[in-house]
Design an enzyme around this catalytic site. Structure first.
Site, PDB file in Angstrom:
ATOM      1  CG  ASP A 184      28.486 -29.672  -4.239  1.00 26.54           C
ATOM      2  OD1 ASP A 184      27.620 -30.011  -5.058  1.00 26.54           O
ATOM      3  OD2 ASP A 184      28.231 -29.100  -3.162  1.00 26.54           O
ATOM      4  CG  ASP A 185      33.676 -28.772  -3.944  1.00 19.61           C
ATOM      5  OD1 ASP A 185      32.766 -27.918  -3.975  1.00 19.61           O
ATOM      6  OD2 ASP A 185      34.126 -29.249  -2.886  1.00 19.61           O
TER       7      ASP A 185
ATOM      8  CG  HIS B  35      29.666 -25.257  -5.571  1.00 16.13           C
ATOM      9  ND1 HIS B  35      28.722 -25.053  -4.580  1.00 16.13           N
ATOM     10  CD2 HIS B  35      30.657 -25.987  -4.980  1.00 16.13           C
ATOM     11  CE1 HIS B  35      29.126 -25.633  -3.462  1.00 16.13           C
ATOM     12  NE2 HIS B  35      30.299 -26.195  -3.674  1.00 16.13           N
TER      13      HIS B  35
ATOM     14  CG  HIS C 237      34.220 -23.990  -2.343  1.00 17.49           C
ATOM     15  ND1 HIS C 237      34.185 -24.151  -0.969  1.00 17.49           N
ATOM     16  CD2 HIS C 237      33.393 -24.949  -2.835  1.00 17.49           C
ATOM     17  CE1 HIS C 237      33.393 -25.157  -0.656  1.00 17.49           C
ATOM     18  NE2 HIS C 237      32.888 -25.652  -1.771  1.00 17.49           N
TER      19      HIS C 237
ATOM     20  CG  HIS D 161      32.245 -33.032  -2.427  1.00 14.92           C
ATOM     21  ND1 HIS D 161      31.488 -33.570  -1.400  1.00 14.92           N
ATOM     22  CD2 HIS D 161      32.163 -31.679  -2.292  1.00 14.92           C
ATOM     23  CE1 HIS D 161      30.971 -32.587  -0.673  1.00 14.92           C
ATOM     24  NE2 HIS D 161      31.359 -31.433  -1.190  1.00 14.92           N
TER      25      HIS D 161
END
Length: 266
Positions: A69-70, A120, A124, A213
């Site tokens: 993620d991210d 995603h 965020h 991540h």
């Protein structure tokens, strides 16, 4: 010079033959792009050509879906290098705001190396705190930037923080995105200890969706060990879609690991 791209090609067009083919014929334009993509010294931007889809029976072999993620960020390239060394595929849930001229090549590389991309959000936020319009904007902007860079239309999304509700389900359904959560959190976002992260990932069970991540150096440092550990235990590294195989991932619904069977979709 770039190979010509033929538009409007249909892979499902039925071609009449008088004898059985030895192998499916390759379209010349697609074949040319694949050849170019294999030449590391080719000048200019390498074409974005995804490898052929795989048919992996995760009901019969031990599969695990590593998800990152991210990103994309500075350490994404290192993660991709190690995945390539292990012939491993993963799913990357992209934050739209992180896509820029410096990180866009990582996304193109993900596609050419057979990884899966997921939405995603744009920057965020907790999606449950947003209005319908703001939530829709978060998804659409990220879809657009990834499509512009890779030509890929994402079919999966992961809500930041795993925060979801009926409103998120409704908007992701409209956007054609299935919600992908996880059943194993390595807590790499909290504990920047590569050995600890690798040890937690090694606790995966067949069908697990593992949360990682690619924005943390410690996670990039952990990836070689966790891949070695899981590979030694006989695991095959698959994308989320490969994990679910022929099961349709319904837009708007939540999934959190194939090992839980019917409980993963609700």
């Amino acid at each position: 010079m770039r190979a010509p791209v033929r538009e409007g090609l249909q892979d499902d067009v039925i071609r009449v033959r008088t004898s059985a083919p030895v192998r499916a014929p390759d379209d010349p334009a697609v074949l040319a792009l694949r050849v170019i993509a294999q030449q590391p010294g080719w000048p200019g931007t390498r074409p974005i050509v995804a490898p052929p889809s795989r048919s992996i029976r995760c009901k019969q072999v031990k599969c695990v879906a590593l998800t990152f993620d991210d990103g994309p960020f500075d350490y994404t390239g290192r993660v991709l290098d190690v995945l390539a060394e292990h012939h491993a595929r993963a799913t990357f849930f992209v934050v739209g705001q992180m896509v820029n001229p410096q990180t866009a090549p990582f996304l193109r590389r993900m596609v050419t190396e057979g990884h899966e991309l997921g939405n995603h959000s744009w920057d965020h936020p907790s999606l449950t705190s947003l209005s319908h319009d703001a939530l829709r904007d978060q998804l659409e902007r990220t879809q657009q930037v990834v499509r512009a860079v890779t030509g890929t239309t994402m079919r999966l999304m992961r809500p930041p923080y795993g925060a979801t509700d009926g409103k998120v389900a409704e908007e992701t359904g409209h956007a054609g995105l299935a919600q992908i959560l996880w059943d194993l959190d390595t807590l790499d976002w909290r504990d920047r200890d590569s050995a600890l992260v690798a040890r937690r990932a090694a606790a995966a069970s067949p069908g697990s969706v593992v949360l990682l991540h690619d924005i943390h150096k410690s996670t990039a440092d952990a990836v070689p060990r966790l891949l070695d550990d899981l590979q030694a235990r006989g695991y095959t590294f698959v994308t989320v879609s490969e994990l679910y195989g022929t099961q349709e991932l319904v837009p708007g619904k939540r999934y959190a690991g194939e090992q839980e069977g019917e409980k993963t979709s609700r």
